[in-house]
Motif scaffolding. Structure first.
Motif, PDB file in Angstrom:
ATOM      1  N   GLU A  65       1.394   5.872  -2.613  1.00 25.68           N
ATOM      2  CA  GLU A  65       0.894   7.395  -2.312  1.00 25.68           C
ATOM      3  C   GLU A  65       1.484   7.795  -3.094  1.00 25.68           C
ATOM      4  N   LEU A  95      -4.428  -7.722   0.001  1.00 26.22           N
ATOM      5  CA  LEU A  95      -4.492  -6.958   1.091  1.00 26.22           C
ATOM      6  C   LEU A  95      -5.314  -7.740   2.373  1.00 26.22           C
ATOM      7  N   LEU A 120       0.894  -1.317  -0.032  1.00 29.78           N
ATOM      8  CA  LEU A 120      -0.412  -0.053  -0.203  1.00 29.78           C
ATOM      9  C   LEU A 120       0.881   1.048   0.241  1.00 29.78           C
ATOM     10  N   LEU A 153      -9.561   6.194  -2.275  1.00 31.54           N
ATOM     11  CA  LEU A 153     -10.031   5.762  -3.007  1.00 31.54           C
ATOM     12  C   LEU A 153     -11.112   6.147  -4.189  1.00 31.54           C
ATOM     13  N   GLU A 157     -15.186  -0.725  -0.942  1.00 33.02           N
ATOM     14  CA  GLU A 157     -14.719   0.271   1.017  1.00 33.02           C
ATOM     15  C   GLU A 157     -15.523  -0.116   1.567  1.00 33.02           C
ATOM     16  N   LEU A 201     -12.976  -2.840   2.308  1.00 34.33           N
ATOM     17  CA  LEU A 201     -11.275  -1.819   2.563  1.00 34.33           C
ATOM     18  C   LEU A 201     -11.052  -0.906   2.947  1.00 34.33           C
ATOM     19  N   SER A 209     -11.368   1.264  -7.186  1.00 36.36           N
ATOM     20  CA  SER A 209     -12.290  -0.137  -6.422  1.00 36.36           C
ATOM     21  C   SER A 209     -13.449  -0.462  -6.907  1.00 36.36           C
ATOM     22  N   THR A 226      -8.273  -1.977   6.278  1.00 37.31           N
ATOM     23  CA  THR A 226      -7.050  -2.087   5.146  1.00 37.31           C
ATOM     24  C   THR A 226      -6.111  -0.687   4.965  1.00 37.31           C
ATOM     25  N   ILE A 227      -6.925  -0.219   4.288  1.00 38.43           N
ATOM     26  CA  ILE A 227      -6.275   0.793   3.342  1.00 38.43           C
ATOM     27  C   ILE A 227      -6.132   2.403   4.488  1.00 38.43           C
ATOM     28  N   ILE A 269      -7.143  -1.709  -6.833  1.00 32.56           N
ATOM     29  CA  ILE A 269      -7.658  -2.583  -5.670  1.00 32.56           C
ATOM     30  C   ILE A 269      -8.841  -3.296  -6.473  1.00 32.56           C
ATOM     31  N   HIS A 289      -3.963   5.705   4.251  1.00 34.28           N
ATOM     32  CA  HIS A 289      -3.117   5.611   3.248  1.00 34.28           C
ATOM     33  C   HIS A 289      -3.176   6.067   1.724  1.00 34.28           C
TER      34      HIS A 289
END
Length: 225
Positions: free
Chosen positions: A108, A175, A104, A132, A119, A122, A114, A125-126, A154, A129
């Motif tokens: 950046e 991920l 991830l 999306l 979302e 995710l 996505s 997880t994201i 993703i 970072h």
């Protein structure tokens, strides 16, 4: 369950897995599993967030997929869930001519897409970072990659598998990995339904029906504990 009882199941659209016309492979598996059961399953199709809201508001008995999400939001003790319909894993995808992106952190500053609704999976997880860019479908996301409107995507396997020939990813660095299941509110009726459905689904997998029905979209898995 009492003979002839019905169960309402909210279902989000999952490419190739859950389709409004009933052609999705999860729907075909469900149909096979339900053949010996005297229960009527009434599906209702919604976008991800509305399907989740319908379940959280108890306007339907059950929800297909989003197991990890509902466990976080309403608690594991409030739901019962079935033997898996399948396994899925999220990965970072780029065009086939580009090297795989392995973290991830490497995303950046890039424009990352996505599929709308993913979302919900995710977010944890994201977090911290990136933001999306939501895209309606896997096919559109791949087209945006080709046009240079996205730097990376993703997405989940097996949903995106029909487009893999044009994509690069690291299969050994998912991920997120989990299972798609039927999740129901914890009531006596739903517990009986889930128990009977799980018995049939497990039997279908042991007989090789999962692999037969899913074909190239089949994601092997061992029985989860």
């Amino acid at each position: 369950m009492h003979a002839g009882q019905s169960v309402t199941v909210a279902a989000p659209n999952l490419a190739n897995l859950i389709e409004p016309d009933g052609s999705g492979i999860y729907q075909r598996l469900m149909a096979r599993a339900l053949e010996p059961l005297d229960v009527k399953v009434e599906p209702v199709f919604y976008p991800y967030r509305r399907a989740l809201r319908m379940f959280e508001e108890s306007r339907v008995d059950c929800l297909l997929s989003l197991t990890d999400v509902v466990r976080r939001r309403i608690g594991s003790d409030a739901i019962v869930y079935s033997y898996p319909l399948g396994r899925f894993s999220f990965h970072i995808f780029t065009l086939a001519e580009d090297p795989p992106i392995e973290s991830l952190e490497a995303l950046e500053g890039r424009v990352v897409g996505s599929i709308k609704g993913h979302e919900l999976y995710l977010g944890p997880t994201i977090k911290g970072h990136m933001a999306l860019e939501s895209v309606p479908s896997e096919a559109q996301a791949v087209q945006m990659l080709k046009m240079g409107r996205l730097d990376a995507l993703i997405a989940a396997l097996p949903d995106i598998r029909p487009h893999l020939d044009g994509l690069s990813y690291d299969p050994d660095r998912p991920l997120l990995e989990s299972y798609d299941r039927i999740n129901c509110h914890d009531t006596a009726k739903n517990r009986a339904f889930i128990q009977a459905l799980s018995r049939e689904l497990r039997g279908l997998k042991e007989k090789g029906v999962y692999q037969e029905v899913m074909g190239s979209l089949y994601m092997p898995f061992k029985d989860p504990h």
